[in-house]
Design an enzyme around this catalytic site. Sequence first.
Site, PDB file in Angstrom:
ATOM      1  N   ASP A  30       6.652   2.374  -1.026  1.00 57.03           N
ATOM      2  CA  ASP A  30       6.442   3.216   0.154  1.00 57.03           C
ATOM      3  C   ASP A  30       7.480   2.853   1.221  1.00 57.03           C
ATOM      4  O   ASP A  30       7.767   1.684   1.468  1.00 57.03           O
ATOM      5  CB  ASP A  30       5.022   3.020   0.704  1.00 57.03           C
ATOM      6  CG  ASP A  30       4.621   4.130   1.664  1.00 57.03           C
ATOM      7  OD1 ASP A  30       3.724   4.911   1.318  1.00 57.03           O
ATOM      8  OD2 ASP A  30       5.224   4.214   2.758  1.00 57.03           O
ATOM      9  N   ASN A  87      -5.524  10.251  -0.804  1.00 63.95           N
ATOM     10  CA  ASN A  87      -5.947  11.062   0.333  1.00 63.95           C
ATOM     11  C   ASN A  87      -5.899  12.531  -0.057  1.00 63.95           C
ATOM     12  O   ASN A  87      -4.996  12.956  -0.778  1.00 63.95           O
ATOM     13  CB  ASN A  87      -5.020  10.818   1.527  1.00 63.95           C
ATOM     14  CG  ASN A  87      -5.105   9.392   2.049  1.00 63.95           C
ATOM     15  OD1 ASN A  87      -6.185   8.806   2.082  1.00 63.95           O
ATOM     16  ND2 ASN A  87      -3.974   8.822   2.443  1.00 63.95           N
ATOM     17  N   HIS A 100      -0.715  11.992  -4.919  1.00 62.49           N
ATOM     18  CA  HIS A 100      -0.209  10.635  -5.147  1.00 62.49           C
ATOM     19  C   HIS A 100      -1.306   9.617  -4.945  1.00 62.49           C
ATOM     20  O   HIS A 100      -2.263   9.844  -4.210  1.00 62.49           O
ATOM     21  CB  HIS A 100       0.978  10.319  -4.230  1.00 62.49           C
ATOM     22  CG  HIS A 100       0.687  10.564  -2.774  1.00 62.49           C
ATOM     23  ND1 HIS A 100       0.757  11.807  -2.200  1.00 62.49           N
ATOM     24  CD2 HIS A 100       0.328   9.712  -1.783  1.00 62.49           C
ATOM     25  CE1 HIS A 100       0.458  11.725  -0.917  1.00 62.49           C
ATOM     26  NE2 HIS A 100       0.176  10.460  -0.638  1.00 62.49           N
ATOM     27  N   MET A 101      -1.108   8.490  -5.586  1.00 60.58           N
ATOM     28  CA  MET A 101      -2.013   7.355  -5.472  1.00 60.58           C
ATOM     29  C   MET A 101      -1.249   6.241  -4.745  1.00 60.58           C
ATOM     30  O   MET A 101      -0.107   5.955  -5.085  1.00 60.58           O
ATOM     31  CB  MET A 101      -2.403   6.916  -6.883  1.00 60.58           C
ATOM     32  CG  MET A 101      -3.276   5.706  -6.985  1.00 60.58           C
ATOM     33  SD  MET A 101      -3.477   5.279  -8.742  1.00 60.58           S
ATOM     34  CE  MET A 101      -4.733   6.444  -9.244  1.00 60.58           C
ATOM     35  N   HIS A 102      -1.882   5.658  -3.725  1.00 59.19           N
ATOM     36  CA  HIS A 102      -1.302   4.486  -3.071  1.00 59.19           C
ATOM     37  C   HIS A 102      -1.826   3.238  -3.784  1.00 59.19           C
ATOM     38  O   HIS A 102      -3.033   3.141  -4.052  1.00 59.19           O
ATOM     39  CB  HIS A 102      -1.778   4.370  -1.616  1.00 59.19           C
ATOM     40  CG  HIS A 102      -1.355   5.488  -0.715  1.00 59.19           C
ATOM     41  ND1 HIS A 102      -0.355   5.346   0.228  1.00 59.19           N
ATOM     42  CD2 HIS A 102      -1.815   6.756  -0.583  1.00 59.19           C
ATOM     43  CE1 HIS A 102      -0.223   6.485   0.901  1.00 59.19           C
ATOM     44  NE2 HIS A 102      -1.097   7.357   0.429  1.00 59.19           N
TER      45      HIS A 102
HETATM   46  P1  AMP Z   1      -0.136  10.193   2.486  1.00 57.78           P
HETATM   47  O1  AMP Z   1      -0.188   9.912   3.960  1.00 57.78           O
HETATM   48  O2  AMP Z   1      -1.367   9.789   1.723  1.00 57.78           O
HETATM   49  O3  AMP Z   1       0.272  11.628   2.182  1.00 57.78           O
HETATM   50  O4  AMP Z   1       1.003   9.281   1.915  1.00 57.78           O
HETATM   51  C1  AMP Z   1       2.358   9.600   1.982  1.00 57.78           C
HETATM   52  C2  AMP Z   1       3.112   8.313   1.920  1.00 57.78           C
HETATM   53  O5  AMP Z   1       4.454   8.595   1.568  1.00 57.78           O
HETATM   54  C3  AMP Z   1       3.140   7.547   3.242  1.00 57.78           C
HETATM   55  O6  AMP Z   1       2.579   6.256   3.073  1.00 57.78           O
HETATM   56  C4  AMP Z   1       4.618   7.492   3.587  1.00 57.78           C
HETATM   57  O7  AMP Z   1       5.000   6.286   4.189  1.00 57.78           O
HETATM   58  C5  AMP Z   1       5.260   7.669   2.230  1.00 57.78           C
HETATM   59  N1  AMP Z   1       6.599   8.216   2.234  1.00 57.78           N
HETATM   60  C6  AMP Z   1       7.069   9.238   2.987  1.00 57.78           C
HETATM   61  N2  AMP Z   1       8.372   9.474   2.689  1.00 57.78           N
HETATM   62  C7  AMP Z   1       8.715   8.573   1.722  1.00 57.78           C
HETATM   63  C8  AMP Z   1       9.921   8.288   1.008  1.00 57.78           C
HETATM   64  N3  AMP Z   1      11.048   8.992   1.207  1.00 57.78           N
HETATM   65  N4  AMP Z   1       9.912   7.280   0.102  1.00 57.78           N
HETATM   66  C9  AMP Z   1       8.791   6.574  -0.099  1.00 57.78           C
HETATM   67  N5  AMP Z   1       7.620   6.793   0.525  1.00 57.78           N
HETATM   68  C10 AMP Z   1       7.585   7.768   1.435  1.00 57.78           C
END
Ligand code: AMP
Length: 114
Positions: A30, A87, A100-102
């Site tokens: 991330d 989310n 996506h999965m965190h």
């Molecule tokens: P969500 O808020 O659940 O949609 O998660 C999206 C995630 O993507 C966030 O934690 C961001 O920090 C991450 N994110 C956004 N742009 C990028 C990127 N270019 N590379 C890696 N992670 C990203």
Amino acid sequence: MSDCLFCKICEGEIQGDIVFESDDVLAFNDVNPQAPVHIIIIPKKHISTVNDMTDADELVMGKLFSAAKIIASQQEVSEDSYRLVVNCNQKSGQTVFHIHMHMLANRNMTWPPG
Ligand code: AMP
Ligand code: ZN
């Protein structure tokens, strides 16, 4: 999807810090980590949210968990703890509309999440 950030990472149009790749799944660090280990695990296929999944997507979503298991081992957090979060829609915190999965690990976490 041409305007999707995570599709662009899959296609190499935007560089991702990739930690795992298979035919169907990609995982990358991330860009704004919320824990010492914070990895995003995605299907290469564009699915916007959990609400947009079809029965045909069950297999690839299962593969996200299989990838998470492998990545946890690679990151050496399997024996300790990690949290997997998905989310769905804005109020939950979803900002990127490619499912996506965190994976979060290597810090103490609270419950319920904020
Ligand atoms: P969500 O808020 O659940 O949609 O998660 C999206 C995630 O993507 C966030 O934690 C961001 O920090 C991450 N994110 C956004 N742009 C990028 C990127 N270019 N590379 C890696 N992670 C990203
Ligand atoms: Zn996408």
